[in-house]
Design a protein around this motif. Structure first.
Motif, PDB file in Angstrom:
ATOM      1  N   VAL A  89      19.022  14.823 -31.807  1.00 22.21           N
ATOM      2  CA  VAL A  89      17.912  15.494 -32.490  1.00 22.21           C
ATOM      3  C   VAL A  89      18.376  16.018 -33.846  1.00 22.21           C
ATOM      4  O   VAL A  89      17.666  15.917 -34.853  1.00 22.21           O
ATOM      5  CB  VAL A  89      17.325  16.630 -31.618  1.00 22.21           C
ATOM      6  CG1 VAL A  89      16.105  17.225 -32.290  1.00 22.21           C
ATOM      7  CG2 VAL A  89      16.982  16.119 -30.234  1.00 22.21           C
ATOM      8  N   VAL A  90      19.592  16.547 -33.884  1.00 25.54           N
ATOM      9  CA  VAL A  90      20.128  16.987 -35.172  1.00 25.54           C
ATOM     10  C   VAL A  90      20.258  15.784 -36.108  1.00 25.54           C
ATOM     11  O   VAL A  90      19.860  15.839 -37.269  1.00 25.54           O
ATOM     12  CB  VAL A  90      21.507  17.668 -35.007  1.00 25.54           C
ATOM     13  CG1 VAL A  90      22.132  17.962 -36.366  1.00 25.54           C
ATOM     14  CG2 VAL A  90      21.383  18.949 -34.202  1.00 25.54           C
ATOM     15  N   CYS A  91      20.787  14.670 -35.567  1.00 15.63           N
ATOM     16  CA  CYS A  91      21.009  13.494 -36.414  1.00 15.63           C
ATOM     17  C   CYS A  91      19.713  12.965 -36.996  1.00 15.63           C
ATOM     18  O   CYS A  91      19.650  12.609 -38.163  1.00 15.63           O
ATOM     19  CB  CYS A  91      21.688  12.377 -35.624  1.00 15.63           C
ATOM     20  SG  CYS A  91      23.370  12.785 -35.183  1.00 15.63           S
ATOM     21  N   ILE A  92      18.682  12.910 -36.177  1.00 10.32           N
ATOM     22  CA  ILE A  92      17.435  12.284 -36.643  1.00 10.32           C
ATOM     23  C   ILE A  92      16.548  13.280 -37.390  1.00 10.32           C
ATOM     24  O   ILE A  92      15.946  12.950 -38.397  1.00 10.32           O
ATOM     25  CB  ILE A  92      16.649  11.693 -35.442  1.00 10.32           C
ATOM     26  CG1 ILE A  92      17.519  10.724 -34.653  1.00 10.32           C
ATOM     27  CG2 ILE A  92      15.365  11.025 -35.903  1.00 10.32           C
ATOM     28  CD1 ILE A  92      17.831   9.435 -35.333  1.00 10.32           C
ATOM     29  N   GLU A  93      16.485  14.499 -36.905  1.00  3.53           N
ATOM     30  CA  GLU A  93      15.534  15.447 -37.494  1.00  3.53           C
ATOM     31  C   GLU A  93      16.149  16.332 -38.568  1.00  3.53           C
ATOM     32  O   GLU A  93      15.452  16.932 -39.363  1.00  3.53           O
ATOM     33  CB  GLU A  93      14.936  16.344 -36.394  1.00  3.53           C
ATOM     34  CG  GLU A  93      14.181  15.592 -35.321  1.00  3.53           C
ATOM     35  CD  GLU A  93      12.960  14.875 -35.869  1.00  3.53           C
ATOM     36  OE1 GLU A  93      12.174  15.528 -36.576  1.00  3.53           O
ATOM     37  OE2 GLU A  93      12.811  13.663 -35.598  1.00  3.53           O
ATOM     38  N   GLY A  94      17.458  16.447 -38.545  1.00  2.70           N
ATOM     39  CA  GLY A  94      18.098  17.319 -39.534  1.00  2.70           C
ATOM     40  C   GLY A  94      18.278  18.725 -38.994  1.00  2.70           C
ATOM     41  O   GLY A  94      17.486  19.200 -38.171  1.00  2.70           O
ATOM     42  N   ILE A  95      19.301  19.383 -39.481  1.00  5.30           N
ATOM     43  CA  ILE A  95      19.693  20.686 -38.955  1.00  5.30           C
ATOM     44  C   ILE A  95      18.669  21.776 -39.298  1.00  5.30           C
ATOM     45  O   ILE A  95      18.572  22.792 -38.638  1.00  5.30           O
ATOM     46  CB  ILE A  95      21.119  21.043 -39.463  1.00  5.30           C
ATOM     47  CG1 ILE A  95      21.776  22.108 -38.601  1.00  5.30           C
ATOM     48  CG2 ILE A  95      21.104  21.463 -40.916  1.00  5.30           C
ATOM     49  CD1 ILE A  95      22.655  21.553 -37.523  1.00  5.30           C
ATOM     50  N   GLN A  96      17.868  21.535 -40.327  1.00  2.49           N
ATOM     51  CA  GLN A  96      16.832  22.523 -40.683  1.00  2.49           C
ATOM     52  C   GLN A  96      15.740  22.547 -39.621  1.00  2.49           C
ATOM     53  O   GLN A  96      15.176  23.588 -39.320  1.00  2.49           O
ATOM     54  CB  GLN A  96      16.194  22.187 -42.029  1.00  2.49           C
ATOM     55  CG  GLN A  96      17.138  22.215 -43.205  1.00  2.49           C
ATOM     56  CD  GLN A  96      17.726  23.603 -43.431  1.00  2.49           C
ATOM     57  OE1 GLN A  96      17.148  24.611 -43.032  1.00  2.49           O
ATOM     58  NE2 GLN A  96      18.887  23.653 -44.065  1.00  2.49           N
ATOM     59  N   SER A  97      15.477  21.375 -39.080  1.00  2.00           N
ATOM     60  CA  SER A  97      14.388  21.286 -38.120  1.00  2.00           C
ATOM     61  C   SER A  97      14.854  21.650 -36.713  1.00  2.00           C
ATOM     62  O   SER A  97      14.106  22.212 -35.918  1.00  2.00           O
ATOM     63  CB  SER A  97      13.826  19.868 -38.149  1.00  2.00           C
ATOM     64  OG  SER A  97      13.151  19.573 -36.963  1.00  2.00           O
TER      65      SER A  97
END
Ligand SMILES: Cc1cc2nc3c(=O)[nH]c(=O)nc-3n(C[C@H](O)[C@H](O)[C@H](O)COP(=O)(O)OP(=O)(O)OC[C@H]3O[C@@H](n4cnc5c(N)ncnc54)[C@H](O)[C@@H]3O)c2cc1C
Ligand code: SF4
Ligand code: SF4
Lengths: 342, 524
Positions: free
Chosen positions: A18-26
């Motif tokens: 989820v971090v990889c695909i959505e980004g750490i902000q999300s």
């Protein structure tokens, strides 16, 4: 708490899909949610924005050098945070469905008939999705069991196993489902399930030792080359469902591949990031459908790159979520095998 | 440079005096040798005493604490967590002490109420099942760094000249008067001179050194206290041991950690005081008798502070923790006063008394207003767009009235919103804000102001990011890191076991990849 052992290597964040695909902000990621955030106080409301985006794929636990069970910690926090008034709309629907139908999803049309016996040597626990949303899985599994000559039945009056509620943090409702189910479980020796989510749930909360259908087929039935007809020279890729490969165990992956190898006329192609989460777990499909879809698209793009004709997934949740991408080449594993069984 | 009052020492006491005097219209210069709160203040336990700890053996301190506890909750709410505290009687050791304790509290005006063990368990689920009695008191957590910073900021706002990294190196007297004070500013090589009308010596454990510059003598006893920081909050409020004050009696929840303390030992010099591994083990062992999970928790750093105790006949823990204000005209220097001893909890009262004396000598300028005026003015709850609730909440609790400006700084750019330190949820913008100021010369200064690097990885990850913030405002980076790490090492060495050892090994590798050869301090 074991989360204390974090040494901040960052491994969990880097491997979290989820971090990889959505980004750490999300999605602030496993370490922030399970280790850093909760250290401040019992007041954990500030984690609410992100915590429901974890698919409970258990990848982070696998890579953590301190073997911190981050997803379990995330589930504990969801439990502490559970507030019926602050549920996401999709999650509220699940809870309402449980209250109305004792199923996590609203039954669609006529459910397929239960097979002959209600007692037997083997109990088949279908689970909500296989029974109500993708009944082909249910039929395929029943037919498989018939073909291999198992003495089996489906418990009368079974209800949702409660796994979706655990993911939402609603443990009270979950417990009531466990109680209902346990009443129907008497009289069986072996329990098998189609859904790795159910298998894990039964193991963790029912005090039983269930098998996923793949485990059963491999360990107890012993299929070989003679069991299958020629597949017609097709190429398949194999997706490794998180709750099967990591929660139940790596051995299930070996079993699955071994079973495929017995099928004549079938070639298994390499799938890149085969063990990466498809986005289907953890209540994310209901809570954040867009996030679940992003992950599914990523998986389907690896599939396209693989050059295979079909993508096999031994988990109804994965099939359901991957089908949302709109590519019709996804097949549930056991259903696929059943069609080739003599 | 001339001024009416030169305050030496930028701990809570000195900063409090600078604020108090400036509020009364006095021209003040405040000088601090290192960074603000680098002395006893920043090395304290962060306990806003209810007074209960002193109720039996030190009634004067107990009374002062009880009153100031209420005052500080009123004037510095942003940096206080009003968690309450409890005293626990474990096993049978409390039996005879409980009565004495309750009597002591009621005689000194300390509010204390016996509660059932059940109630205590509800408040503190992790306390030992062998708890026999529990008493509820008004202890709270106070952050010494942010308290001092806020006093400094307000003194400046009222016109005071305040400088850190500026050491008082000597004094010149003419007959009975200090005429000139020589100072060494780390920012320049030349020695500067200040001509003050009054000198206030608020240098705590170093006060006899300052006094000797004016040919005076202050007998003080320097007493080391060690503490250990455990990762995570194991307690919701302060947990004290119900017994005569001894080692490892207190667990204080502090931001994302729990601090266990203290020990008490006389040492020869106030400089270079470090905690030892034996002290760490003793503290953990003692605290685990009250909260067993402390025994399994991770010790991330240890530190020690020096209590400047006015030396009287008594020994160690028996010496009164009340303060002493000395008017040196009695010993022949007419324009110098010293204030020593006391507690962080009573810093304002100490500042008030010292300021009163200064004012008396300078000529009346009005009454002290520090007991009623909130430091920095009211800090309203702000809604910060773009910043998570967690981070906005952390900022309000650290910066008080200044948090608005700092949040704006963070929000302005994408980089400003980046996480600098994830343990403590510090944003890069916070560090950028302080890096611009004259006060920040090195990494420690930056971290002290933001709490970056205070979490369990002990600045493994944020040190390079802090450096890049500093680099942008000039300065040679490598020596800065090396210095910082060496200083840090002193606090990490005593906790090098279990997980923290693994953490440090990871850091060694990490720093290697940045071409930083770091093997801990000397000899490692
Ligand atoms: C281990 C420990 C735990 C404690 N816990 C608590 C607690 O929980 N609650 C509580 O209320 N109190 C506590 N105290 C007491 C409290 O910390 C001190 O009483 C208080 O902080 C003293 O503040 P200060 O400003 O007087 O001294 P300091 O903070 O020591 O300030 C003196 C300053 O003078 C500076 N200085 C020295 N020489 C020079 C020079 N030549 N030129 C310029 N500057 C100079 C030093 O650098 C230093 O910053 C604790 C003390 C210790 C040691
Ligand atoms: S379980 Fe999976 S989705 Fe959840 S935090 Fe861990 S890696 Fe990310
Ligand atoms: S992988 Fe484990 S040790 Fe590494 S940062 Fe994540 S939680 Fe911490």
């Amino acid at each position: 708490m074991t989360t204390d052992r974090c040494i901040k290597c960052g491994g969990c964040e880097q491997s979290c899909p989820v971090v990889c695909i959505e980004g750490i902000q999300s999605f602030s990621g496993p370490r922030t949610l399970a280790v850093d955030g909760p250290r401040f106080s019992a007041e954990i409301d500030h984690l609410r924005d992100h915590i429901m985006k974890c698919t409970t794929c258990w990848k982070c636990e696998e890579v953590c050098p301190s073997r911190i069970d981050l997803p379990q910690a995330i589930l504990e926090i969801r439990k502490l945070m559970f507030d019926p008034l602050k549920m996401l709309p999709g999650h509220r629907r699940i809870v309402e469905n449980v209250d109305r139908f004792r199923m996590s999803i609203e039954p669609e049309g006529e459910a397929p008939p239960a097979p002959a016996g209600e007692k037997g040597e083997v109990m088949y626990f279908p689970g909500c999705i296989s029974r109500e949303r993708i009944p082909s899985i249910y039929r395929g599994t029943v037919s498989t069991l018939e073909k291999v000559g198992a003495d089996f039945g489906v418990p009368k009056g079974w209800v949702c196993c409660g796994a979706p509620l655990e993911k939402l943090g609603d443990r009270d409702r979950m417990d009531s489902l466990v109680e209902d189910n346990l009443r129907t479980f008497d009289g069986f020796e072996t329990i098998i399930t189609s859904c790795p989510g159910c298998t894990t749930q039964l193991f963790n909360h029912y005090g039983v030792e269930p098998l996923h259908t793949i485990e059963y087929l491999y360990e107890s039935v012993g299929l070989n080359r003679l069991s299958f007809r020629h597949a017609g020279d097709i190429k398949v890729a194999f997706h490794q469902p998180c709750h099967l490969s990591r929660t139940i165990g790596r051995h299930s992956m070996d079993y699955a591949l071994a079973l495929l190898q017995e099928v004549p006329g079938l070639e298994v192609l390499e799938l890149e990031n085969a063990d990466m989460c498809c986005g289907g777990g953890g209540g994310v499909v209901a809570g954040y459908p867009d996030v679940a879809l992003d992950l599914a698209k990523e998986k389907m793009s690896s599939f396209s790159d693989s050059g295979a004709d079909l993508l096999l997934a031994p988990c109804p949740f994965c099939v359901l979520n991957l089908e949302r991408v709109g590519n019709s080449s996804v097949k549930e594993f056991v259903t696929f095998l059943e069609a080739l069984l003599e | 440079m001339r001024c009416e009052a030169l305050v030496i020492g930028g701990g809570a006491t000195g900063a409090g005096i600078a604020r108090d005097l400036s509020m009364r219209g006095v021209e003040v210069i405040l000088l601090e040798r290192g960074d603000f709160s680098a002395g006893a203040t920043g090395r304290s336990h962060g306990m806003l005493h209810s007074g209960a700890r002193y109720a039996v053996k030190d009634p004067d301190s107990a009374r002062e604490c009880a009153i100031e506890n209420e005052v500080l909750k009123r004037i510095a709410p942003f940096c206080i967590e009003d968690t309450g505290g409890i005293f626990l009687g474990i096993d049978d050791s409390y039996a005879s002490y409980l009565d004495t304790f309750m009597k002591g509290c009621s005689n000194t005006g300390v509010k204390a109420e016996e509660i059932t063990v059940r109630e205590a368990m509800e408040r503190e689920p992790l306390i030992s099942p062998s708890t026999r009695v529990a008493v509820s008191v008004l202890d709270a957590y106070i952050d010494p760094f942010f308290l001092t910073q806020a006093n400094v900021a307000e003194a400046r706002a009222m016109g005071a000249e305040v400088r850190n990294h500026c050491e008082v190196a000597g004094m010149d007297l003419w007959e009975d008067t200090v005429m000139e004070v020589r100072i060494r500013d780390r920012r320049s090589t030349s020695l500067n001179v200040i001509k003050p009308e009054m000198v206030v010596n608020a240098t705590g454990a170093w006060s006899s050194r300052i006094a000797s510059m004016a040919g005076l003598e202050i007998p003080i006893r320097v007493d080391k206290g060690s503490l250990v920081i455990m990762d995570g909050r194991k307690v919701n409020g302060l947990v004290n041991r119900l017994r005569l004050p001894s080692d490892g009696d207190i667990i204080v929840p502090s931001h994302s950690s729990s601090i266990v303390g203290t020990t008490c030992d006389e040492v020869p010099s106030p400089d270079d005081c470090v905690a030892t591994i034996d002290e760490v083990k003793l503290l953990i062992h003692q605290a685990a008798e009250m909260v067993p999970s402390i025994g399994e928790a991770r010790a991330v750093r240890a530190y020690a502070g020096i209590r400047p105790l006015p030396a009287e006949a008594d020994e160690g823990r028996d010496i009164s923790r009340t303060f002493k204000l000395i008017d040196h005209s009695q010993d022949g220097v007419v324009n110098m006063v010293s204030i020593i001893g006391g507690k962080l909890t009573t810093y304002r009262l100490m500042a008030e008394k010292a300021s009163d004396l200064v004012i008396e000598k300078l000529g009346n300028r009005g009454k002290c207003r520090t007991a009623s005026q909130e430091i920095g003015g009211e800090c309203s709850d702000h809604e910060f767009d773009l910043i998570s609730d967690l981070q906005a909440g952390r900022m309000a609790a650290k910066y008080g009235a200044a948090c608005r400006d700092i949040a704006v700084m963070c929000s302005r750019t994408l980089r400003g919103r980046e996480l600098l330190c994830s343990c403590e949820q510090v944003l890069r913008g916070e560090a950028e804000y302080f890096a611009q100021t004259e006060d920040v010369l090195n990494i420690a200064d930056l971290l002290r102001r933001t709490r970056a690097g205070m979490g369990y990885c002990q600045s493994g990850m944020c040190v390079t990011r802090s450096l890049s913030v500093l680099e942008e405002s000039g300065g040679d980076p490598l020596p800065l890191v090396q210095d910082f790490l060496e200083e840090r090492w002193k606090g990490i060495q005593p906790v090098l076991f279990d997980t923290q050892l693994r953490q440090e090994l990871l850091k060694v590798q990490l720093f290697k990849s940045l071409s930083l050869e770091w093997k801990g301090g000397e000899g490692h």
